[in-house]
Design a protein around this motif. Structure first.
Motif, PDB file in Angstrom:
ATOM      1  N   ARG A  91       0.823  -1.211   0.000  1.00  0.00           N
ATOM      2  CA  ARG A  91       0.000   0.000   0.000  1.00  0.00           C
ATOM      3  C   ARG A  91       0.863   1.271   0.000  1.00  0.00           C
ATOM      4  O   ARG A  91       0.353   2.365  -0.241  1.00  0.00           O
ATOM      5  CB  ARG A  91      -0.936  -0.005   1.206  1.00  0.00           C
ATOM      6  CG  ARG A  91      -1.902  -1.193   1.216  1.00  0.00           C
ATOM      7  CD  ARG A  91      -2.777  -1.188   2.443  1.00  0.00           C
ATOM      8  NE  ARG A  91      -3.789  -0.142   2.379  1.00  0.00           N
ATOM      9  CZ  ARG A  91      -5.005  -0.297   1.865  1.00  0.00           C
ATOM     10  NH1 ARG A  91      -5.365  -1.465   1.356  1.00  0.00           N
ATOM     11  NH2 ARG A  91      -5.871   0.691   1.856  1.00  0.00           N
ATOM     12  N   GLN A  92       2.159   1.125   0.258  1.00  0.00           N
ATOM     13  CA  GLN A  92       3.060   2.276   0.250  1.00  0.00           C
ATOM     14  C   GLN A  92       3.885   2.351  -1.032  1.00  0.00           C
ATOM     15  O   GLN A  92       4.930   3.004  -1.066  1.00  0.00           O
ATOM     16  CB  GLN A  92       3.992   2.230   1.465  1.00  0.00           C
ATOM     17  CG  GLN A  92       3.270   2.507   2.778  1.00  0.00           C
ATOM     18  CD  GLN A  92       4.234   2.559   3.956  1.00  0.00           C
ATOM     19  OE1 GLN A  92       4.984   1.615   4.192  1.00  0.00           O
ATOM     20  NE2 GLN A  92       4.213   3.654   4.681  1.00  0.00           N
ATOM     21  N   LEU A  93       3.414   1.729  -2.086  1.00  0.00           N
ATOM     22  CA  LEU A  93       4.171   1.720  -3.337  1.00  0.00           C
ATOM     23  C   LEU A  93       4.558   3.121  -3.824  1.00  0.00           C
ATOM     24  O   LEU A  93       5.705   3.321  -4.241  1.00  0.00           O
ATOM     25  CB  LEU A  93       3.387   0.969  -4.417  1.00  0.00           C
ATOM     26  CG  LEU A  93       4.106   0.832  -5.764  1.00  0.00           C
ATOM     27  CD1 LEU A  93       5.363  -0.018  -5.616  1.00  0.00           C
ATOM     28  CD2 LEU A  93       3.166   0.235  -6.812  1.00  0.00           C
ATOM     29  N   PRO A  94       3.662   4.116  -3.789  1.00  0.00           N
ATOM     30  CA  PRO A  94       4.085   5.449  -4.254  1.00  0.00           C
ATOM     31  C   PRO A  94       5.255   6.010  -3.445  1.00  0.00           C
ATOM     32  O   PRO A  94       6.180   6.604  -4.012  1.00  0.00           O
ATOM     33  CB  PRO A  94       2.810   6.300  -4.073  1.00  0.00           C
ATOM     34  CG  PRO A  94       1.688   5.314  -4.116  1.00  0.00           C
ATOM     35  CD  PRO A  94       2.217   4.074  -3.467  1.00  0.00           C
ATOM     36  N   GLN A  95       5.218   5.840  -2.127  1.00  0.00           N
ATOM     37  CA  GLN A  95       6.314   6.331  -1.291  1.00  0.00           C
ATOM     38  C   GLN A  95       7.597   5.548  -1.555  1.00  0.00           C
ATOM     39  O   GLN A  95       8.697   6.121  -1.559  1.00  0.00           O
ATOM     40  CB  GLN A  95       5.932   6.237   0.186  1.00  0.00           C
ATOM     41  CG  GLN A  95       4.777   7.137   0.590  1.00  0.00           C
ATOM     42  CD  GLN A  95       3.424   6.442   0.514  1.00  0.00           C
ATOM     43  OE1 GLN A  95       3.200   5.575  -0.327  1.00  0.00           O
ATOM     44  NE2 GLN A  95       2.510   6.825   1.397  1.00  0.00           N
ATOM     45  N   ILE A  96       7.445   4.235  -1.773  1.00  0.00           N
ATOM     46  CA  ILE A  96       8.616   3.408  -2.078  1.00  0.00           C
ATOM     47  C   ILE A  96       9.238   3.844  -3.401  1.00  0.00           C
ATOM     48  O   ILE A  96      10.462   3.958  -3.529  1.00  0.00           O
ATOM     49  CB  ILE A  96       8.216   1.922  -2.114  1.00  0.00           C
ATOM     50  CG1 ILE A  96       7.864   1.437  -0.695  1.00  0.00           C
ATOM     51  CG2 ILE A  96       9.328   1.074  -2.714  1.00  0.00           C
ATOM     52  CD1 ILE A  96       7.230   0.053  -0.650  1.00  0.00           C
ATOM     53  N   HIS A 121       5.221  -3.614 -10.815  1.00  0.00           N
ATOM     54  CA  HIS A 121       4.685  -2.311 -10.402  1.00  0.00           C
ATOM     55  C   HIS A 121       5.737  -1.281  -9.979  1.00  0.00           C
ATOM     56  O   HIS A 121       5.402  -0.104  -9.830  1.00  0.00           O
ATOM     57  CB  HIS A 121       3.702  -2.501  -9.239  1.00  0.00           C
ATOM     58  CG  HIS A 121       2.518  -3.342  -9.585  1.00  0.00           C
ATOM     59  ND1 HIS A 121       1.466  -2.865 -10.342  1.00  0.00           N
ATOM     60  CD2 HIS A 121       2.219  -4.637  -9.296  1.00  0.00           C
ATOM     61  CE1 HIS A 121       0.564  -3.820 -10.493  1.00  0.00           C
ATOM     62  NE2 HIS A 121       0.995  -4.901  -9.872  1.00  0.00           N
ATOM     63  N   LEU A 122       6.981  -1.715  -9.787  1.00  0.00           N
ATOM     64  CA  LEU A 122       8.024  -0.771  -9.364  1.00  0.00           C
ATOM     65  C   LEU A 122       9.119  -0.758 -10.420  1.00  0.00           C
ATOM     66  O   LEU A 122       9.837  -1.738 -10.602  1.00  0.00           O
ATOM     67  CB  LEU A 122       8.600  -1.188  -7.996  1.00  0.00           C
ATOM     68  CG  LEU A 122       9.672  -0.262  -7.412  1.00  0.00           C
ATOM     69  CD1 LEU A 122       9.097   1.128  -7.120  1.00  0.00           C
ATOM     70  CD2 LEU A 122      10.269  -0.871  -6.136  1.00  0.00           C
ATOM     71  N   GLN A 123       9.223   0.364 -11.140  1.00  0.00           N
ATOM     72  CA  GLN A 123      10.188   0.458 -12.226  1.00  0.00           C
ATOM     73  C   GLN A 123      11.579   0.877 -11.747  1.00  0.00           C
ATOM     74  O   GLN A 123      12.595   0.496 -12.332  1.00  0.00           O
ATOM     75  CB  GLN A 123       9.701   1.451 -13.291  1.00  0.00           C
ATOM     76  CG  GLN A 123       8.582   0.916 -14.163  1.00  0.00           C
ATOM     77  CD  GLN A 123       7.261   0.765 -13.405  1.00  0.00           C
ATOM     78  OE1 GLN A 123       6.829   1.702 -12.717  1.00  0.00           O
ATOM     79  NE2 GLN A 123       6.644  -0.395 -13.520  1.00  0.00           N
ATOM     80  N   THR A 124      11.638   1.686 -10.712  1.00  0.00           N
ATOM     81  CA  THR A 124      12.933   2.149 -10.211  1.00  0.00           C
ATOM     82  C   THR A 124      13.640   1.015  -9.473  1.00  0.00           C
ATOM     83  O   THR A 124      13.036   0.366  -8.621  1.00  0.00           O
ATOM     84  CB  THR A 124      12.746   3.347  -9.268  1.00  0.00           C
ATOM     85  OG1 THR A 124      11.982   4.359  -9.939  1.00  0.00           O
ATOM     86  CG2 THR A 124      14.090   3.928  -8.859  1.00  0.00           C
ATOM     87  N   PRO A 125      14.906   0.755  -9.779  1.00  0.00           N
ATOM     88  CA  PRO A 125      15.594  -0.394  -9.184  1.00  0.00           C
ATOM     89  C   PRO A 125      15.704  -0.313  -7.658  1.00  0.00           C
ATOM     90  O   PRO A 125      15.946   0.770  -7.094  1.00  0.00           O
ATOM     91  CB  PRO A 125      16.991  -0.347  -9.825  1.00  0.00           C
ATOM     92  CG  PRO A 125      16.807   0.440 -11.082  1.00  0.00           C
ATOM     93  CD  PRO A 125      15.743   1.444 -10.781  1.00  0.00           C
TER      94      PRO A 125
END
Length: 372
Positions: A91-96, A121-125
């Motif tokens: 649920r904290q994906l945007p902050q991550i 869902h997370l492109q930044t390494p």
């Protein structure tokens, strides 16, 4: 700088002995250097960017935190290599995502589904750690559960922006140990299980790392062969629990809660403090004569003295703390006076304190007191 003036304290206030804390920090840094392991201290105990600077003085460049919020706080204060040693909170994906764009970020996963989620869902390494359970039983994959670990590692072989770092464990069951022999048994169990994982998977993952971290084992033990990284945290302050375990001496405890004395009951040898569960937490220390919530120490302008004999905080309500003492020691308590209390669990006591007052009178910022 002048010593602290006790007159300025009007409510429960966490006092921090900078000299003791720095000695604790230095001692662990030297141990890591001797053992040839990377030290990534856990900052959940102190949660202060100013205390964090004391770690930089001994060469610390990478840290552990227990929440995304804590990672954001320390990233704002210049820390560039941060592992969130807590299971992935989707649920904290945007902050991550935002954090991963700012720092070298480590995340902990507990399933193959976590791996797929991050890949999709997370492109930044980010760096991925598998949480291994070496006996604590709180969370993670049991080191013996090879079938589940194989599934996760097969998922990690899929093309992804992320890097598999290795296995991360917290031997929290060391907190049930009492004495060096029991601590050593937990430590050896952890070493055996983690080394076994490395031996099994190193062929496919030649850069695989092992990360362990708990204050009792890291404080007492010297053998870390095969381990790449240690992540102790409580050692910066220590507390009565760590003393009972055998991790430290009483003189290594770097914090005491200064509490106003608000009522005296000499007929029952009890003293009422302004200092309750909202200031200490409800953690207890089991002793042969019953549970206690802290030991009482006399305060001076230079810090605090040895704990008073046969004297302890024996009960807490929301704001009240009840101290039981002896007739011979009642003279240490005056209504309107101050006493110090060594905490049972410094992490939780510090968390609710919101700031620290050092013995030089400097007030240090604390994550809990900052509105994000």
């Amino acid at each position: 700088m002048a010593n602290i003036s006790l007159d300025q304290i009007t409510e429960p206030t966490l006092l921090l002995n900078e000299q003791i804390a720095k000695a604790n920090i230095q001692r662990m840094a030297q141990k890591a250097q001797r053992a040839g392991v990377h030290l990534r201290p856990h900052f959940k105990t102190h949660q202060s960017w100013q205390v964090g600077e004391w770690f930089r003085e001994v060469g610390t460049t990478a840290i552990t935190v227990s929440s995304v919020k804590m990672a954001q706080y320390f990233a704002r204060h210049g820390w560039q290599d941060i592992t969130v040693a807590f299971p992935l909170n989707r649920r904290q994906l945007p902050q991550i995502q935002e954090l991963a764009q700012q720092v070298t970020l480590g995340l902990v996963i507990t399933s193959s589904d976590d791996v797929a989620f991050l890949r999709e869902h997370l492109q930044t390494p980010v760096n991925i750690w598998i949480k291994a359970d070496t006996g604590y039983g709180r969370t993670g994959i049991k080191a013996e559960d090879i079938a589940t670990l194989d599934l996760i590692l097969n998922e990690l072989k899929q093309p992804s922006a992320h890097t598999f770092q290795g296995f991360l464990a917290h031997a929290g069951h060391s907190y049930k140990a009492r004495g060096k022999e029991e601590i050593a048994a937990v430590h050896q169990q952890t070493l055996d299980k983690m080394r076994g994982l490395k031996e099994r998977y190193l062929g496919d993952w030649p850069n695989l790392q092992l990360s362990i971290g708990d204050t009792p084992c890291c404080s007492v033990m010297e053998d870390f062969a095969g381990i790449d990284e240690i992540r102790p945290g409580n050692y910066v302050f220590y507390d009565l629990t760590q003393h009972q375990i055998g991790s430290c001496q009483l003189q290594d405890i770097a914090v005491a809660l200064a509490c106003p004395v608000v009522a005296l009951h000499p007929n029952r040898n009890e003293v009422i403090l302004y200092g309750g569960s909202v200031h200490f937490s409800k953690d207890v220390l089991p002793l042969p004569d019953g549970n206690i919530f802290g030991l009482v120490v006399p305060l001076t302008e230079n810090g605090w003295g040895e704990p008073l004999a046969d004297t302890a905080v024996v009960s807490l309500s929301q704001e009240h703390g009840i101290v039981r003492t002896t007739p011979a020691l009642m003279h240490h308590f005056q209504q309107g006076g101050l006493v110090g209390v060594l905490p049972v669990h410094s992490c939780l006591t510090a968390d609710v304190a919101r700031s620290y007052l050092t013995l030089t009178g400097e007030r240090l910022e604390h994550l809990s007191g900052i509105v994000l």
